[in-house]
Design a protein around this motif. Structure first.
Motif, PDB file in Angstrom:
ATOM      1  N   ALA A  48       0.831  -1.206   0.000  1.00  0.00           N
ATOM      2  CA  ALA A  48       0.000   0.000   0.000  1.00  0.00           C
ATOM      3  C   ALA A  48       0.863   1.252   0.000  1.00  0.00           C
ATOM      4  CB  ALA A  48      -0.918  -0.017   1.221  1.00  0.00           C
ATOM      5  N   THR A  49       1.963   1.232   0.759  1.00  0.00           N
ATOM      6  CA  THR A  49       2.858   2.395   0.797  1.00  0.00           C
ATOM      7  C   THR A  49       3.447   2.666  -0.578  1.00  0.00           C
ATOM      8  OG1 THR A  49       3.415   1.885   3.103  1.00  0.00           O
ATOM      9  CG2 THR A  49       4.909   3.344   1.896  1.00  0.00           C
ATOM     10  N   ARG A  50       3.918   1.602  -1.229  1.00  0.00           N
ATOM     11  CA  ARG A  50       4.532   1.782  -2.536  1.00  0.00           C
ATOM     12  C   ARG A  50       3.527   2.362  -3.541  1.00  0.00           C
ATOM     13  NH1 ARG A  50       6.032  -3.555  -5.405  1.00  0.00           N
ATOM     14  NH2 ARG A  50       7.125  -3.899  -3.446  1.00  0.00           N
ATOM     15  N   MET A  51       2.294   1.865  -3.531  1.00  0.00           N
ATOM     16  CA  MET A  51       1.302   2.363  -4.472  1.00  0.00           C
ATOM     17  C   MET A  51       0.911   3.812  -4.167  1.00  0.00           C
ATOM     18  SD  MET A  51      -1.261  -0.866  -5.170  1.00  0.00           S
ATOM     19  CE  MET A  51      -2.109   0.070  -6.440  1.00  0.00           C
ATOM     20  N   ILE A  52       0.781   4.149  -2.881  1.00  0.00           N
ATOM     21  CA  ILE A  52       0.438   5.531  -2.520  1.00  0.00           C
ATOM     22  C   ILE A  52       1.544   6.485  -2.941  1.00  0.00           C
ATOM     23  CG2 ILE A  52       0.068   7.088  -0.552  1.00  0.00           C
ATOM     24  CD1 ILE A  52      -1.425   4.794   0.820  1.00  0.00           C
ATOM     25  N   LEU A  53       2.793   6.086  -2.734  1.00  0.00           N
ATOM     26  CA  LEU A  53       3.904   6.947  -3.144  1.00  0.00           C
ATOM     27  C   LEU A  53       3.918   7.134  -4.657  1.00  0.00           C
ATOM     28  CD1 LEU A  53       6.806   5.700  -0.823  1.00  0.00           C
ATOM     29  CD2 LEU A  53       5.268   7.631  -0.491  1.00  0.00           C
ATOM     30  N   GLU A  54       3.605   6.073  -5.415  1.00  0.00           N
ATOM     31  CA  GLU A  54       3.603   6.179  -6.876  1.00  0.00           C
ATOM     32  C   GLU A  54       2.466   7.056  -7.382  1.00  0.00           C
ATOM     33  OE1 GLU A  54       3.400   2.232  -8.302  1.00  0.00           O
ATOM     34  OE2 GLU A  54       5.491   1.727  -7.818  1.00  0.00           O
ATOM     35  N   LEU A  55       1.310   6.978  -6.751  1.00  0.00           N
ATOM     36  CA  LEU A  55       0.133   7.688  -7.249  1.00  0.00           C
ATOM     37  C   LEU A  55      -0.050   9.060  -6.612  1.00  0.00           C
ATOM     38  CD1 LEU A  55      -2.494   4.761  -7.300  1.00  0.00           C
ATOM     39  CD2 LEU A  55      -0.971   5.518  -9.127  1.00  0.00           C
ATOM     40  N   CYS A  56       0.353   9.194  -5.339  1.00  0.00           N
ATOM     41  CA  CYS A  56       0.070  10.427  -4.603  1.00  0.00           C
ATOM     42  C   CYS A  56       1.319  11.109  -4.068  1.00  0.00           C
ATOM     43  CB  CYS A  56      -0.868  10.132  -3.427  1.00  0.00           C
ATOM     44  SG  CYS A  56      -2.390   9.293  -3.864  1.00  0.00           S
ATOM     45  N   GLY A  57       2.474  10.460  -4.198  1.00  0.00           N
ATOM     46  CA  GLY A  57       3.671  11.050  -3.632  1.00  0.00           C
ATOM     47  C   GLY A  57       3.670  10.927  -2.121  1.00  0.00           C
ATOM     48  N   GLY A  58       4.569  11.682  -1.454  1.00  0.00           N
ATOM     49  CA  GLY A  58       4.600  11.678  -0.001  1.00  0.00           C
ATOM     50  C   GLY A  58       5.889  11.113   0.560  1.00  0.00           C
ATOM     51  N   GLU A  59       5.955  11.163   1.883  1.00  0.00           N
ATOM     52  CA  GLU A  59       7.146  10.726   2.599  1.00  0.00           C
ATOM     53  C   GLU A  59       6.698   9.783   3.719  1.00  0.00           C
ATOM     54  OE1 GLU A  59      11.076  12.838   4.585  1.00  0.00           O
ATOM     55  OE2 GLU A  59       9.134  13.843   4.701  1.00  0.00           O
ATOM     56  N   PRO A  60       7.103   8.500   3.674  1.00  0.00           N
ATOM     57  CA  PRO A  60       6.613   7.538   4.661  1.00  0.00           C
ATOM     58  C   PRO A  60       7.429   7.532   5.938  1.00  0.00           C
ATOM     59  CG  PRO A  60       7.955   6.401   3.052  1.00  0.00           C
ATOM     60  CD  PRO A  60       7.931   7.847   2.633  1.00  0.00           C
ATOM     61  N   SER A  61       6.755   7.180   7.035  1.00  0.00           N
ATOM     62  CA  SER A  61       7.443   6.965   8.305  1.00  0.00           C
ATOM     63  C   SER A  61       7.857   5.507   8.401  1.00  0.00           C
ATOM     64  CB  SER A  61       6.512   7.313   9.461  1.00  0.00           C
ATOM     65  OG  SER A  61       5.530   6.310   9.622  1.00  0.00           O
ATOM     66  N   GLU A  62       8.505   5.172   9.489  1.00  0.00           N
ATOM     67  CA  GLU A  62       8.783   3.771   9.766  1.00  0.00           C
ATOM     68  C   GLU A  62       7.483   3.064  10.138  1.00  0.00           C
ATOM     69  OE1 GLU A  62      11.588   4.009  12.895  1.00  0.00           O
ATOM     70  OE2 GLU A  62      13.277   4.587  11.613  1.00  0.00           O
ATOM     71  N   ILE A  63       7.490   1.741   9.998  1.00  0.00           N
ATOM     72  CA  ILE A  63       6.307   0.954  10.346  1.00  0.00           C
ATOM     73  C   ILE A  63       6.308   0.676  11.846  1.00  0.00           C
ATOM     74  CG2 ILE A  63       5.181  -1.290  10.084  1.00  0.00           C
ATOM     75  CD1 ILE A  63       6.053  -1.322   7.193  1.00  0.00           C
ATOM     76  N   ARG A  64       5.145   0.853  12.447  1.00  0.00           N
ATOM     77  CA  ARG A  64       4.990   0.520  13.869  1.00  0.00           C
ATOM     78  C   ARG A  64       4.021  -0.659  13.983  1.00  0.00           C
ATOM     79  NH1 ARG A  64       5.415   3.752  18.882  1.00  0.00           N
ATOM     80  NH2 ARG A  64       5.993   5.542  17.587  1.00  0.00           N
ATOM     81  N   VAL A  65       4.404  -1.675  14.771  1.00  0.00           N
ATOM     82  CA  VAL A  65       3.576  -2.873  14.953  1.00  0.00           C
ATOM     83  C   VAL A  65       3.321  -3.065  16.435  1.00  0.00           C
ATOM     84  CG1 VAL A  65       3.359  -5.356  14.566  1.00  0.00           C
ATOM     85  CG2 VAL A  65       4.568  -3.944  12.901  1.00  0.00           C
ATOM     86  N   ALA A  66       2.048  -3.294  16.786  1.00  0.00           N
ATOM     87  CA  ALA A  66       1.669  -3.584  18.162  1.00  0.00           C
ATOM     88  C   ALA A  66       0.929  -4.913  18.215  1.00  0.00           C
ATOM     89  CB  ALA A  66       0.776  -2.470  18.715  1.00  0.00           C
ATOM     90  N   GLY A  67       1.207  -5.691  19.259  1.00  0.00           N
ATOM     91  CA  GLY A  67       0.557  -6.987  19.400  1.00  0.00           C
ATOM     92  C   GLY A  67       1.335  -8.088  18.714  1.00  0.00           C
ATOM     93  N   GLN A  68       0.745  -9.254  18.647  1.00  0.00           N
ATOM     94  CA  GLN A  68       1.410 -10.430  18.072  1.00  0.00           C
ATOM     95  C   GLN A  68       0.420 -11.195  17.217  1.00  0.00           C
ATOM     96  OE1 GLN A  68       3.323 -12.888  20.949  1.00  0.00           O
ATOM     97  NE2 GLN A  68       4.240 -14.255  19.443  1.00  0.00           N
ATOM     98  N   ALA A  69       0.860 -11.563  16.024  1.00  0.00           N
ATOM     99  CA  ALA A  69      -0.011 -12.291  15.107  1.00  0.00           C
ATOM    100  C   ALA A  69      -0.228 -13.712  15.604  1.00  0.00           C
ATOM    101  CB  ALA A  69       0.608 -12.314  13.710  1.00  0.00           C
ATOM    102  N   PRO A  70      -1.377 -14.298  15.305  1.00  0.00           N
ATOM    103  CA  PRO A  70      -1.619 -15.703  15.680  1.00  0.00           C
ATOM    104  C   PRO A  70      -0.585 -16.622  15.036  1.00  0.00           C
ATOM    105  CG  PRO A  70      -3.655 -14.642  14.960  1.00  0.00           C
ATOM    106  CD  PRO A  70      -2.543 -13.693  14.636  1.00  0.00           C
ATOM    107  N   ALA A  71      -0.294 -17.705  15.724  1.00  0.00           N
ATOM    108  CA  ALA A  71       0.695 -18.658  15.220  1.00  0.00           C
ATOM    109  C   ALA A  71       0.180 -19.343  13.963  1.00  0.00           C
ATOM    110  CB  ALA A  71       1.010 -19.692  16.297  1.00  0.00           C
ATOM    111  N   ARG A  72       1.115 -19.836  13.187  1.00  0.00           N
ATOM    112  CA  ARG A  72       0.756 -20.602  11.994  1.00  0.00           C
ATOM    113  C   ARG A  72       0.033 -21.889  12.375  1.00  0.00           C
ATOM    114  NH1 ARG A  72       5.050 -21.086   7.083  1.00  0.00           N
ATOM    115  NH2 ARG A  72       5.086 -18.894   6.435  1.00  0.00           N
ATOM    116  N   PRO A  73      -0.692 -22.486  11.427  1.00  0.00           N
ATOM    117  CA  PRO A  73      -1.271 -23.813  11.711  1.00  0.00           C
ATOM    118  C   PRO A  73      -0.167 -24.799  12.069  1.00  0.00           C
ATOM    119  CG  PRO A  73      -2.181 -22.884   9.688  1.00  0.00           C
ATOM    120  CD  PRO A  73      -1.058 -21.979  10.099  1.00  0.00           C
ATOM    121  N   ALA A  74      -0.476 -25.732  12.952  1.00  0.00           N
ATOM    122  CA  ALA A  74       0.521 -26.685  13.436  1.00  0.00           C
ATOM    123  C   ALA A  74       0.984 -27.608  12.315  1.00  0.00           C
ATOM    124  CB  ALA A  74      -0.061 -27.497  14.586  1.00  0.00           C
ATOM    125  N   ALA A  75       2.284 -27.890  12.311  1.00  0.00           N
ATOM    126  CA  ALA A  75       2.837 -28.860  11.362  1.00  0.00           C
ATOM    127  C   ALA A  75       2.493 -30.281  11.822  1.00  0.00           C
ATOM    128  CB  ALA A  75       4.343 -28.684  11.260  1.00  0.00           C
TER     129      ALA A  75
END
Length: 807
Positions: free
Chosen positions: A392-419
């Motif tokens: 999404a960042t890459r497409m917004i920069l290509e179509l609308c320009g702008g200056e991106p910040s660093e990505i901030r992540v909060a929380g933890q994604a669910p684990a993958r299905p068990a092998a």
């Protein structure tokens, strides 16, 4: 889910046609609903160029145009304000059907000037919702080029997505399966991160219940506006309306990668904290609140659809102002207060993962079925947060320009299905497909599974794969169901007592019996309004549904009758008041296994047309007759009729019940109480019965008698007639039975052929003539054997009933 071939080819390197793609999808288990081909409705339309446009002699708002078309130069009358010399547009010939206006063109004069065709607007061609005149096309398009090519339209494939395959809700997921099926090669997806130029100024906080993981970044200095033509066309092809570049980017990625995102106008956000939490829900009215019929709510949100929604503790809420002001319903829809417009300069891009069950429940509660809600409710890939945000960042920069910040992540994604371990030999054992290990492993790798010896790790987007049987299904699906070997099913002996249980057999008998009596079968919901259930002895809290499909279907039904009454009343409101309905189905006394019982209910709404001869008979006795007929068909024993003890929804003076003993109520019947009909908005009178199928005792099992094997003799049978004089009160059967038992091996039949009283027969007696059929088995009978048998017959008749051979 819809997509076009050109969109698919963004991810799949293939030369396949639309039909080949459809065939491959069908063989791979993707259920294609249809193909929408615009070429079929725009086949007669083509590119044309206006050479001259002059004022119509008889109308101020019309122009007479000389137009170069594929049919030569034609004179066409046009009322569009933008009709001018040199304009390249779309021409419709005489006889063409214009889909947007619903007319077929005819050579009619327009204010005295005959128009030899029509110059069309985009709305008339149904390629746009709005238009300010006829279509304006690039001048380099040649005259006569098909309209489909001029607009860049192509066929759209529409297919049904099963709930267990949310990865099919993105074009790349479809391309992955088609590549595994051999239709082409999946193109690599080298998603290079977009480096942030400054720390993200927005702090992200998550409540694990509301949102397990949330990623976001700020992009400053964007210039929002209409998205480019290719992006608009791609969205229009799948039924979406282009809005602006920022919103169009999120919609595109939703369909392209099955990854919903949301963009907030940073200038409209309050504070530097965004929080995903649960809604605050209903609260008790305070003393300052004005009493209203509705419960007071702590939180509400005006969503992007312009509607106001109450936010409850079962919903995920996105809030700014240090988590105090709601600005979106998580996974469902954003708020109007932070929506992006053409004046937006700075944006905050959200890419989160929301719980499928909570999102599905929120959609049902609010009635919102957005593209995001549809995908989150089925399960979005939890590992697509950062990749989706980078795209999404890459497409917004290509179509609308702008200056991106660093990505901030909060929380933890669910684990993958068990092998789990997977023995490749299980493929042949379960499906019959004898495939080499290299082939099975190749299929699994192309579908995204990671293989480590005998251990298989499902990809993050395949949470439906839990064991080896699921892998066999995937291999068989991709290899082709037509490759499965044809093996006959093993023979299974029929059960001794038949395939149907007593209950099932009785249900079938009841349906046939009621249909034979002229009733129409109804099939209604097993639940109804809580207030209606209470009128019929139900409505207990344990029978109220936690997640009803509709507000008026919130309680398990205690009786079939309310639904039949509603059906009859609905028919009456539509002009068909005379109804005879029945239903066979479950009723519910409680939430325990033994609280469900099977009812056979019937309802009569006797509203026949008026006639000078009056009514044909008493409908109550007709109903009772139908009930007695049904009970006889079901094999019910003799029942006792009891009045004055029926349930309160029956008319006390025109109803009764049928009981088996003092406690077992088999059925209730009669006229329904006017109070009940009024509460259900039904016009009386209505008569009904409701029968408890389980209350009828099962018949005792009888010994099965089989006929002996047929034995045919080659010897001729013999007939001997006897006339016996017996007392006139002697039953004829008392004479036949002992004669038949004289010699069961020889005597094949005994029958009475004459009974006489009168001259020659003493008073108080009668002459009974009996024919005895003798069938030799082994040899022809001699005269002596026949005489001996005859003597035995006479002797037995005399001993049994005192019969004398008549002289």
């Amino acid at each position: 889910m819809k997509f076009t071939l050109s969109w698919l080819k963004e991810h799949l390197d293939t030369t396949a046609s639309v039909q080949e793609v459809v065939d491959a999808m069908t063989m791979a288990g993707l259920e294609v609903e249809g193909v929408e081909d615009p070429a079929s409705k725009l086949a007669k339309f083509s590119v044309a160029k206006i050479v001259e446009a002059v004022q119509h002699p008889n109308a101020d708002k019309l122009r007479v145009c000389q137009v170069d078309t594929k049919d030569g130069r034609l004179e066409i009358v046009c009322g569009a304000p933008n009709a001018r010399p040199g304009l390249t547009t779309i021409y419709a010939p005489i006889g063409a059907y214009v889909p947007g206006s619903g007319i077929t063109l005819e050579p009619r004069p327009v204010r005295g000037v005959v128009s030899n065709g029509m110059l069309c607007s985009a709305k008339e061609l149904e390629v746009s919702e709005e238009s300010n005149g006829i279509v304006e096309l690039p001048d380099e398009l040649p005259v006569g080029a098909p309209a489909v090519e001029a607009f860049g339209l192509e066929a759209v494939i529409d297919f049904e997505v099963t709930p267990n395959r949310p990865d099919w809700l993105g074009v790349r997921g479809i391309a992955r399966d088609l590549a595994a099926a051999g239709l082409g090669t999946l193109k690599p997806d080298p998603l290079e991160p977009v480096p942030g130029r400054y720390p993200c100024p927005v702090e992200i906080r998550v409540d694990g219940d509301a949102c397990p993981v949330f990623a976001g970044r700020v992009i400053r200095g964007v210039k929002n506006g209409p998205s480019p033509a290719w992006l608009q066309q791609r969205l229009v092809s799948v039924g979406l309306r282009p809005i602006n570049a920022l919103v169009d980017v999120t919609n595109y990625i939703t369909y392209d990668r099955a990854r919903p995102l949301h963009v907030y106008d940073r200038a409209l956000m309050v504070g530097d904290v965004i929080e995903a939490r649960l809604g605050k829900g209903p609260a008790e009215p305070s003393g300052e609140d004005t009493p209203t019929p509705h419960a007071h709510k702590d939180e509400q949100l005006i969503a992007l659809d312009g509607k106001t929604y109450d936010l409850t503790p079962e919903m995920s809420v996105i809030a700014d102002a240090d988590g105090q002001r709601p600005i979106g319903i998580g996974g469902v829809m954003g708020g109007e207060s932070t929506g992006c417009s053409e004046t937006t300069v700075d944006v905050f891009v959200e890419c989160a993962w929301f719980d499928p069950i909570r999102t599905a429940q929120t959609g049902r509660t609010t009635g919102i079925t957005s593209d995001a809600q549809y995908r989150f409710a089925r399960g979005v890939d939890p590992e697509s947060l950062v990749p989706g945000l980078e795209l999404a960042t890459r497409m917004i920069l290509e179509l609308c320009g702008g200056e991106p910040s660093e990505i901030r992540v909060a929380g933890q994604a669910p684990a993958r299905p068990a092998a789990f371990e997977f023995d490749r030999g299980y493929v042949k054992k379960l499906s019959g497909l004898d495939l080499p290990r290299e082939r099975t492993d190749d299929i699994l790798r192309k579908l995204g599974f990671e293989l480590d010896g005998e251990r298989v790790q499902p990809p993050s987007w395949r949470r439906d794969v839990e064991g080896k049987a699921d892998l066999v299904e995937e291999i068989a699906r991709i290899e082709g169901y037509d490759r499965l070997p044809l093996e006959p099913l093993p023979e299974v002996a029929a059960p001794a007592g038949g395939a149907l249980t007593v209950r099932q057999s009785r249900m079938r008998t009841a349906r046939r019996a009621m249909a034979a009596r002229g009733y129409a079968e109804a099939v209604t919901w097993s639940f109804l309004r809580t207030e209606w259930a209470q009128l019929f002895g139900g409505g207990q809290p344990q029978l109220v549904l936690a997640n009803p499909i509709a507000a008026d279907l919130a309680c398990m039904r205690p009786s079939v009758l309310p639904n039949l009454i509603e059906a009859a009343a609905r028919n009456a409101r539509k002009g068909f008041p005379d109804a005879a309905l029945f239903e066979v189905g479950p009723n519910f006394r409680g939430d325990q296994p033994g609280d469900q019982w099977t009812a056979v209910a019937a309802l009569l709404a006797p509203h026949r047309p008026k006639h000078w001869a009056g009514a044909a008979g008493d409908d109550l006795f007709r109903l009772k007759g139908d009930l007695i007929f049904l009970l006889e068909e079901l094999g019910a024993p003799a029942l006792q009729t009891v009045q004055g003890q029926n349930s309160p929804w029956w008319h006390p003076g025109r109803s009764a019940r049928l009981q088996l003993g003092p406690k077992t109520v088999v059925a209730e019947f009669g006229e329904l109480h006017p109070r009940i009909l009024k509460a259900l908005d039904a016009e009386g009178p209505m008569l009904a019965f409701e029968l408890n199928l389980e209350a009828i005792p099962e018949p005792k099992k009888k010994a099965v008698k089989t006929k002996p094997a047929l034995e045919l003799s080659a010897l001729m049978p013999l007939r001997r007639d006897f006339a016996f004089v017996v007392d006139e009160a002697t039953p004829a059967g008392d004479l036949v039975r002992p004669i038949a038992g004289v010699d069961k091996a020889l005597i094949a039949d005994v029958r009475i052929f004459d009974v006489y009283q009168g001259k020659g027969v003493p008073e108080g007696q009668k002459s009974v003539a009996v024919e005895v059929l003798l069938q030799p088995r082994e040899k022809t009978l001699t005269d002596a054997e026949i005489e001996a048998l005859s003597a035995k017959i006479v002797a037995v008749a005399e001993k049994a009933v005192g019969a004398k051979l008549r002289g």
